[in-house]
Design an enzyme around this catalytic site. Structure first.
Site, PDB file in Angstrom:
ATOM      1  N   ARG A 125     -66.691  63.895 -50.827  1.00  0.00           N
ATOM      2  CA  ARG A 125     -65.401  64.014 -51.517  1.00  0.00           C
ATOM      3  C   ARG A 125     -65.444  63.450 -52.931  1.00  0.00           C
ATOM      4  NH1 ARG A 125     -60.576  63.475 -46.985  1.00  0.00           N
ATOM      5  NH2 ARG A 125     -61.553  64.872 -45.454  1.00  0.00           N
TER       6      ARG A 125
ATOM      7  N   ASP B 118     -45.044  62.616 -48.376  1.00  0.00           N
ATOM      8  CA  ASP B 118     -46.489  62.474 -48.263  1.00  0.00           C
ATOM      9  C   ASP B 118     -46.989  61.865 -49.559  1.00  0.00           C
ATOM     10  OD1 ASP B 118     -48.635  63.861 -46.135  1.00  0.00           O
ATOM     11  OD2 ASP B 118     -49.513  63.373 -48.077  1.00  0.00           O
TER      12      ASP B 118
END
Length: 283
Positions: free
Chosen positions: A35, A140
Site C-alpha cells: 500500500r 467514515d
C-alpha cells in the site's frame, strides 16, 4: 541515512495510529509494503519512501495516506439478523408513536450498510402501513469511499444472494446500462427516495469528540470496525458512542466485538444487540 524495510513498517504503523487510532498487527507487513508503494506511485512522489512518510508526518498527503490504509470490506445486509431486529423490534415503536427515529452508522465504508438500514425502514413502513420519519448519519474516515457511497452506484450480479428474501432490490435501485461488464453483472443506482434519508460525512472514530449531541441517536451501528483498534481504544470509542445513544436505544456490534465496560449498562437482546439501560458517569 540508510533505513530498513522494518523501519518503514514501524514508521507507517506509528503514523497511522497517530492519525486514525488504527493498530496494524505484525502480520500486516506485506500489506503495508504494497500500500505504501502504491501511494508513492499514485502520488507521483519523487523522493524515497521514508521521505514520503516524513512529508505525511509534516501534513502533506495525509488524506491519501489514510485512504490507502483503511479497510473497506462490506456488502448489503451483512449479518442480516441485525436488520431483521431493526425492522421487527425497533422500528414498530417509532411507527406507532409517530416519533422520528435517528440512526447513526459508523465506519460506513462504500455505503452498503447505511443503505441497508434505509431499505429496512422502507420495508417496516410498508409492513406496518404507517408513516415513519427517519434519518441516518453515516460517517467514515476514508474520503474516497464516502464519495462512492454518496454516488450510490454498485456492481450487482443477478444471481447474487446478497439481499435477504424480504428485500426486492428493484424497489430501491435503478439499473444502469454499462458496457463491458462480465456475465450477469449489472450496475445499479440507489433511488433518490432512499438517498434522501442519508447524510454522509467525514469523521474519525478516534477523534476526542464527535459532532453529535448527547442522546442524539435511537440506533447506533458500530460493526466490524472496533477490531482495528487496540482494546483500550475500543473501550474509549464505545464510551463516546454510548453518550450519543438515548436510553432505550439500540447498539449493534460486529460478530467478534463486545461492549467492553458498557456491559453493566446494557441489556443484551440478541446476537451482539444491546439496549442502553442507563447513563454512565465516568470518573
Amino acid at each position: 541515512m540508510a533505513y530498513t524495510t522494518q523501519d518503514v513498517h514501524n514508521k507507517v504503523k506509528k503514523l497511522l495510529y497517530s492519525l486514525t487510532g488504527i493498530t496494524l498487527a505484525e502480520n500486516k507487513d506485506i500489506m503495508i509494503s504494497n500500500r505504501i508503494d502504491k501511494l508513492k506511485r499514485d502520488s507521483k512522489y519523487k523522493g524515497d519512501i521514508m521521505e514520503l512518510l516524513e512529508s505525511i508526518e509534516n501534513g502533506s498527503y495525509v488524506t491519501e495516506f489514510i485512504n490507502s490504509f483503511t479497510t473497506n470490506k462490506t456488502h448489503f445486509f451483512r449479518e442480516d439478523f441485525h436488520f431483521v431486529d431493526l425492522k421487527n423490534r425497533v422500528l414498530p415503536e417509532f411507527a406507532n408513536s409517530g416519533k422520528k427515529v435517528n440512526m447513526y452508522c459508523s465506519a460506513s465504508s462504500t455505503g452498503e450498510e447505511p443503505y441497508s438500514m434505509a431499505m429496512t425502514v422502507f420495508e417496516a413502513k410498508e409492513e406496518l402501513g404507517k408513516y415513519m420519519d427517519a434519518s441516518i448519519i453515516a460517517t467514515d474516515i476514508d474520503t474516497n469511499v464516502l464519495q462512492y457511497a454518496a454516488n450510490g452506484v454498485y456492481r450487482f450480479s443477478k444471481s447474487s444472494k446478497e439481499f435477504p428474501d424480504w428485500i426486492k432490490p428493484q424497489k430501491y435501485f435503478k439499473r444502469r446500462v454499462q458496457k463491458g461488464l462480465a456475465g450477469e453483472e449489472v450496475l445499479i443506482k440507489v433511488k433518490d427516495e432512499l438517498k434522501k434519508m442519508l447524510t454522509f460525512q467525514v469523521m474519525n472514530l478516534n477523534d476526542a469528540k464527535y459532532p453529535f449531541s448527547n442522546n442524539q441517536f435511537d440506533v447506533v451501528f458500530c460493526r466490524n470496525v472496533l477490531i482495528y483498534f487496540s482494546a483500550e481504544d475500543q473501550n474509549t470509542i464505545l464510551r463516546k458512542l454510548f453518550s450519543h445513544l438515548k436510553i432505550g436505544g439500540t447498539l449493534y456490534l460486529g460478530h467478534s466485538e463486545n461492549p467492553q465496560d458498557l456491559i453493566n449498562y446494557v441489556t443484551r437482546v440478541g446476537q451482539n444487540i444491546f439496549v442502553k439501560e442507563r447513563e454512565i458517569i465516568w470518573l
